[in-house]
Scaffold this active site. Structure first.
Site, mmCIF file in Angstrom:
data_model
loop_
_atom_site.group_PDB
_atom_site.id
_atom_site.type_symbol
_atom_site.label_atom_id
_atom_site.label_comp_id
_atom_site.label_asym_id
_atom_site.label_seq_id
_atom_site.Cartn_x
_atom_site.Cartn_y
_atom_site.Cartn_z
ATOM 1 N N SER A 146 0.837 -1.207 0.000
ATOM 2 C CA SER A 146 0.000 0.000 0.000
ATOM 3 C C SER A 146 0.866 1.249 0.000
ATOM 4 O O SER A 146 2.064 1.183 0.318
ATOM 5 C CB SER A 146 -0.862 -0.013 1.262
ATOM 6 O OG SER A 146 -1.392 1.274 1.556
ATOM 7 N N TYR A 159 -3.534 -0.015 9.973
ATOM 8 C CA TYR A 159 -3.348 -0.405 8.568
ATOM 9 C C TYR A 159 -1.934 -0.071 8.106
ATOM 10 O O TYR A 159 -1.262 -0.898 7.479
ATOM 11 C CB TYR A 159 -4.374 0.343 7.723
ATOM 12 C CG TYR A 159 -4.427 0.010 6.269
ATOM 13 C CD1 TYR A 159 -3.780 0.805 5.323
ATOM 14 C CD2 TYR A 159 -5.149 -1.085 5.814
ATOM 15 C CE1 TYR A 159 -3.843 0.518 3.970
ATOM 16 C CE2 TYR A 159 -5.219 -1.375 4.446
ATOM 17 C CZ TYR A 159 -4.573 -0.571 3.546
ATOM 18 O OH TYR A 159 -4.639 -0.866 2.200
HETATM 19 P P1 NAP Z 1 -11.861 -4.962 -0.569
HETATM 20 O O1 NAP Z 1 -12.699 -4.452 -1.680
HETATM 21 O O2 NAP Z 1 -12.215 -4.640 0.828
HETATM 22 O O3 NAP Z 1 -11.680 -6.569 -0.739
HETATM 23 C C1 NAP Z 1 -10.923 -7.256 0.228
HETATM 24 C C2 NAP Z 1 -11.351 -8.701 0.147
HETATM 25 O O4 NAP Z 1 -10.674 -9.461 1.164
HETATM 26 C C3 NAP Z 1 -12.853 -8.854 0.412
HETATM 27 O O5 NAP Z 1 -13.396 -9.853 -0.419
HETATM 28 C C4 NAP Z 1 -12.851 -9.279 1.858
HETATM 29 O O6 NAP Z 1 -14.001 -9.960 2.260
HETATM 30 C C5 NAP Z 1 -11.653 -10.205 1.880
HETATM 31 N N1 NAP Z 1 -11.242 -10.513 3.251
HETATM 32 C C6 NAP Z 1 -11.181 -9.656 4.302
HETATM 33 N N2 NAP Z 1 -10.801 -10.314 5.402
HETATM 34 C C7 NAP Z 1 -10.626 -11.618 5.050
HETATM 35 C C8 NAP Z 1 -10.245 -12.800 5.755
HETATM 36 N N3 NAP Z 1 -9.969 -12.775 7.068
HETATM 37 N N4 NAP Z 1 -10.177 -13.970 5.076
HETATM 38 C C9 NAP Z 1 -10.485 -14.013 3.753
HETATM 39 N N5 NAP Z 1 -10.848 -12.923 3.016
HETATM 40 C C10 NAP Z 1 -10.913 -11.744 3.675
HETATM 41 O O7 NAP Z 1 -10.377 -4.455 -0.765
HETATM 42 P P2 NAP Z 1 -9.608 -3.999 -2.076
HETATM 43 O O8 NAP Z 1 -9.714 -2.523 -2.217
HETATM 44 O O9 NAP Z 1 -9.938 -4.899 -3.228
HETATM 45 O O10 NAP Z 1 -8.129 -4.295 -1.558
HETATM 46 C C11 NAP Z 1 -7.543 -5.576 -1.710
HETATM 47 C C12 NAP Z 1 -6.164 -5.471 -1.107
HETATM 48 O O11 NAP Z 1 -5.489 -4.332 -1.674
HETATM 49 C C13 NAP Z 1 -6.182 -5.229 0.399
HETATM 50 O O12 NAP Z 1 -5.085 -5.901 0.992
HETATM 51 C C14 NAP Z 1 -5.973 -3.710 0.522
HETATM 52 O O13 NAP Z 1 -5.375 -3.359 1.760
HETATM 53 C C15 NAP Z 1 -5.049 -3.472 -0.623
HETATM 54 N N6 NAP Z 1 -5.019 -2.103 -1.144
HETATM 55 C C16 NAP Z 1 -6.158 -1.492 -1.563
HETATM 56 C C17 NAP Z 1 -6.057 -0.205 -2.122
HETATM 57 C C18 NAP Z 1 -7.256 0.556 -2.619
HETATM 58 O O14 NAP Z 1 -7.109 1.776 -2.859
HETATM 59 N N7 NAP Z 1 -8.397 -0.074 -2.782
HETATM 60 C C19 NAP Z 1 -4.815 0.411 -2.236
HETATM 61 C C20 NAP Z 1 -3.686 -0.256 -1.743
HETATM 62 C C21 NAP Z 1 -3.799 -1.521 -1.216
HETATM 63 P P3 NAP Z 1 -15.131 -9.057 2.992
HETATM 64 O O15 NAP Z 1 -15.913 -8.415 1.900
HETATM 65 O O16 NAP Z 1 -15.925 -10.014 3.829
HETATM 66 O O17 NAP Z 1 -14.399 -8.030 3.856
HETATM 67 C C1 GCO Z 2 -6.951 5.207 3.151
HETATM 68 C C2 GCO Z 2 -7.063 4.286 1.965
HETATM 69 C C3 GCO Z 2 -5.688 3.765 1.595
HETATM 70 C C4 GCO Z 2 -5.813 2.813 0.435
HETATM 71 C C5 GCO Z 2 -4.498 2.255 0.041
HETATM 72 C C6 GCO Z 2 -3.549 3.305 -0.457
HETATM 73 O O1 GCO Z 2 -7.875 5.210 3.985
HETATM 74 O O2 GCO Z 2 -5.932 5.920 3.224
HETATM 75 O O3 GCO Z 2 -7.937 3.216 2.240
HETATM 76 O O4 GCO Z 2 -5.100 3.148 2.681
HETATM 77 O O5 GCO Z 2 -6.613 1.729 0.777
HETATM 78 O O6 GCO Z 2 -3.919 1.475 1.026
HETATM 79 O O7 GCO Z 2 -2.416 2.645 -0.993
#
Ligand code: NAP
Ligand code: GCO
Length: 265
Positions: A146, A159
Site C-alpha cells: 500500500s 493499517y
Molecule cells: P476490498 O474491496 O475490501 O476486498 C478485500 C477482500 O478481502 C474482500 O473480499 C474481503 O471480504 C476479503 N477478506 C477480508 N478479510 C478476510 C479474511 N480474514 N479472510 C479471507 N478474506 C478476507 O479491498 P480492495 O480494495 O480490493 O483491496 C484488496 C487489497 O489491496 C487489500 O489488501 C488492501 O489493503 C489493498 N489495497 C487497496 C487499495 C485501494 O485503494 N483499494 C490500495 C492499496 C492496497 P469481505 O468483503 O468479507 O471483507
Molecule cells: C486510506 C485508503 C488507503 C488505500 C491504500 C492506499 O484510507 O488511506 O484506504 O489506505 O486503501 O492502502 O495505498
C-alpha cells in the site's frame, strides 16, 4: 527475451479475498495469461458471488471458504487445493481490511484485528505454500502492500503498521527462500476505486466531490484514482518468469503519488 516469459500457462494461482475488488482483477488477468485460478473468501455468500462473477467472465475458478487469519484452516485449504487442483505456483496475499479510526480512539482489539488480517494472514498463507514451492523448485509470492507501506496518515495507524510490516515480510521471504527459486515481491497500489475506498469518494450532499477525493486527485500526477485494471499488468509481470530475478521488491502502482509533493492549491 521471449514473450512467453510473461505467460502463466500451466500455473496454479491462489489469490486470497478475490471475490471482487483488486483480487478479482488480478485473478482475471492471471486467467487471461493462462493460469488456473483458485480464490477464497471469508464466507460462502462471497465465494458464490465470486464464482458467479468469474463464470460471467468465462473463468473456471475454484472457490473456497476460508478465513486467512486461521492457520489450521489455511493449512487444510492448501492441502485441499493440492488434492483437488494441484500444487500452488503463485500466491497473492490480497485479502485485507482497513479501519479508519483516530489512534487514541482505537481499541487494542480493533488494532489487532487489522494486523491479523493484513499482516499475520500473509505470513500464515506464505508459510503454508512455501514447502511445496521448495519441492517444486519454484514459486511466486506477491503481497499486496500500500501507499501506507511508505506513508502515514490520520486514522489508519493499524493499517499503516500492517502494510509497513508486510513490506518487510516481503523482503524477509525473499531473503530466506530466494535460494529455492522463490520470488516474493509486493505490489503497492495507490488509491484505487474499490469498495474499500468507496467512503473516501462519496459525493457530498451538494453533489461536490468528497474532500479526500479532491485531495488524492491533487496528490496524484495522473490526476485520477487508479482502477483495478491498472494493477493487472504489474501483477502478471511479478507472477511470471519475466520477473525471476526480481525479488524483495515492492512495485508501486500509484500514478506517481510517491514521487510528487502534490499540486499547488
Ligand atoms: P476490498 O474491496 O475490501 O476486498 C478485500 C477482500 O478481502 C474482500 O473480499 C474481503 O471480504 C476479503 N477478506 C477480508 N478479510 C478476510 C479474511 N480474514 N479472510 C479471507 N478474506 C478476507 O479491498 P480492495 O480494495 O480490493 O483491496 C484488496 C487489497 O489491496 C487489500 O489488501 C488492501 O489493503 C489493498 N489495497 C487497496 C487499495 C485501494 O485503494 N483499494 C490500495 C492499496 C492496497 P469481505 O468483503 O468479507 O471483507
Ligand atoms: C486510506 C485508503 C488507503 C488505500 C491504500 C492506499 O484510507 O488511506 O484506504 O489506505 O486503501 O492502502 O495505498
Amino acid at each position: 527475451m521471449n514473450m512467453k516469459d510473461f505467460s502463466l500457462e500451466g500455473k496454479i494461482a491462489w489469490i486470497t479475498g478475490a471475490s471482487y475488488g483488486i483480487g478479482f482483477a488480478i485473478a482475471e488477468a492471471y486467467a487471461a495469461a493462462g493460469a488456473t485460478i483458485v480464490f477464497n473468501d471469508i464466507n460462502q455468500e462471497l465465494v458464490d458471488k465470486g464464482l458467479k462473477a468469474y463464470a460471467e467472465k468465462n473463468i473456471p475458478a475454484h472457490g473456497y471458504v476460508c478465513d486467512v487469519t486461521k492457520e489450521e484452516a489455511v493449512q487444510a485449504l492448501v492441502a485441499q487445493i493440492e488434492k483437488e487442483v494441484g500444487v500452488i505456483d503463485i500466491l497473492v496475499n490480497n485479502a485485507g481490511i482497513i479501519r479508519r479510526i483516530p489512534m487514541i480512539e482505537m481499541s487494542a482489539e480493533e488494532f489487532r484485528k487489522v494486523i491479523d488480517v493484513d499482516l499475520n494472514a500473509p505470513f500464515i498463507c506464505a508459510k503454508a505454500v512455501i514447502p511445496a514451492m521448495i519441492k517444486k523448485g519454484h514459486g511466486k509470492i506477491i503481497n499486496i502492500c500500500s501507499m501506507m507501506s511508505e506513508l502515514g496518515r490520520e486514522t489508519v495507524s493499524a493499517y499503516a503498521a500492517a502494510k509497513g510490516g508486510l513490506k518487510m515480510l516481503t523482503r524477509n521471504i525473499c531473503s530466506e527462500y530466494g535460494a529455492y527459486n522463490i520470488q516474493c515481491n509486493g505490489i503497492g497500489p495507490g488509491y484505487i476505486a474499490t469498495p474499500q475506498t468507496a467512503p473516501l469518494r462519496e459525493r457530498q450532499p451538494d453533489g461536490s466531490r468528497h474532500p479526500f477525493d479532491q485531495f488524492i486527485i491533487a496528490k496524484t500526477p495522473a490526476a485520477r484514482w487508479g482502477e483495478t485494471s491498472d494493477l493487472q499488468g504489474p501483477a502478471v509481470f511479478l507472477a511470471s518468469d519475466a520477473s525471476n530475478f526480481v525479488n524483495g521488491h515492492v512495485l508501486y502502482v500509484d500514478g506517481g503519488i510517491l514521487a510528487y509533493i502534490g499540486k499547488q492549491p
